[in-house]
Design a protein around this motif. Sequence first.
Motif, short mmCIF file in Angstrom:
data_model
loop_
_atom_site.label_atom_id
_atom_site.label_comp_id
_atom_site.label_asym_id
_atom_site.label_seq_id
_atom_site.Cartn_x
_atom_site.Cartn_y
_atom_site.Cartn_z
N ALA A 1 0.84 -1.20 0.00
CA ALA A 1 0.00 0.00 0.00
C ALA A 1 0.88 1.24 0.00
O ALA A 1 1.74 1.40 0.84
CB ALA A 1 -0.91 0.00 1.22
N THR A 2 0.64 2.09 -0.97
CA THR A 2 1.49 3.26 -1.11
C THR A 2 0.81 4.54 -0.66
O THR A 2 1.46 5.40 -0.10
CB THR A 2 1.94 3.43 -2.57
N SER A 3 -0.47 4.67 -0.88
CA SER A 3 -1.12 5.93 -0.51
C SER A 3 -1.36 5.96 1.00
O SER A 3 -1.50 4.93 1.66
CB SER A 3 -2.44 6.11 -1.26
N ALA A 4 -1.44 7.15 1.53
CA ALA A 4 -1.70 7.33 2.97
C ALA A 4 -3.06 6.76 3.33
O ALA A 4 -3.24 6.17 4.40
CB ALA A 4 -1.62 8.80 3.33
N GLN A 5 -4.04 6.91 2.44
CA GLN A 5 -5.39 6.38 2.68
C GLN A 5 -5.37 4.85 2.79
O GLN A 5 -5.99 4.29 3.66
CB GLN A 5 -6.34 6.84 1.57
N GLU A 6 -4.61 4.20 1.91
CA GLU A 6 -4.52 2.74 1.95
C GLU A 6 -3.84 2.27 3.23
O GLU A 6 -4.27 1.31 3.86
CB GLU A 6 -3.75 2.22 0.73
N ARG A 7 -2.78 2.94 3.62
CA ARG A 7 -2.09 2.58 4.86
C ARG A 7 -3.00 2.81 6.07
O ARG A 7 -3.02 2.00 6.99
CB ARG A 7 -0.79 3.37 5.00
N ALA A 8 -3.74 3.91 6.06
CA ALA A 8 -4.65 4.21 7.17
C ALA A 8 -5.77 3.18 7.26
O ALA A 8 -6.15 2.75 8.36
CB ALA A 8 -5.23 5.61 7.01
N THR A 9 -6.28 2.76 6.11
CA THR A 9 -7.34 1.75 6.08
C THR A 9 -6.83 0.42 6.62
O THR A 9 -7.48 -0.23 7.43
CB THR A 9 -7.87 1.56 4.65
N ARG A 10 -5.64 0.03 6.21
CA ARG A 10 -5.03 -1.22 6.70
C ARG A 10 -4.79 -1.13 8.21
O ARG A 10 -5.08 -2.07 8.94
CB ARG A 10 -3.71 -1.47 5.98
N SER A 11 -4.29 0.00 8.66
CA SER A 11 -4.04 0.20 10.08
C SER A 11 -5.35 0.13 10.88
O SER A 11 -5.40 -0.46 11.95
CB SER A 11 -3.35 1.54 10.29
N LEU A 12 -6.39 0.76 10.35
CA LEU A 12 -7.71 0.72 10.99
C LEU A 12 -8.15 -0.72 11.19
O LEU A 12 -8.56 -1.13 12.27
CB LEU A 12 -8.74 1.48 10.14
#
Length: 183
Positions: A11-22
């Motif tokens: 995951a490269t975008s901040a949104q993708e990383r945030a979603t995964r972290s969530l």
Amino acid sequence: MSWIVLGSDGATSAQERATRSLYEQHARPLQGYVLQLLGGDHQRAEDVVQETLLRCWRNQQLVGGRGQDLRPWLFRVARNLVIDDYRLRSARPKEVDGTAWLEDVLADTDDVDRVLSSLVLVKAFQTLSPAHREVLYETYYTGRSTREVSRVLGIPPGTVKSRLYHAVRNLRHALGVPEAGVR
């Protein structure tokens, strides 16, 4: 238990990383909470968790480190989804085959609202200190007056009043109930 993995390892975008972290931070605790509310129904619990996380993804700003303060919101959304589903199911007329007795059809044996409320109250009650739980129990459960509680617990009446005030305040906070006069 099958989990849908949101995002990808790359995951490269901040949104993708945030979603995964969530998902990684909140899915399992949320699953356990919802399983309790639904009496162990894994299938429905997974549906509720996925819907909750989807609503979070749609409605919350995930980027910016808000991970920890999302948990109460997530749990409230999940609880509301469970309640809404229960109400929807109970609004439908019961299906009757020819073998059911009339008393069985008319009997209302489903106490899900009461069970849900008591589970939530028990969890909130456990967040209180032992001294606060003790005063609440003696006052509300046994119905004793401040003076009687003071004698039973061996503490001054002023301390009983103070502990009771703080116990009720903390319990309201744990339940997410706004204080009177505060908006």
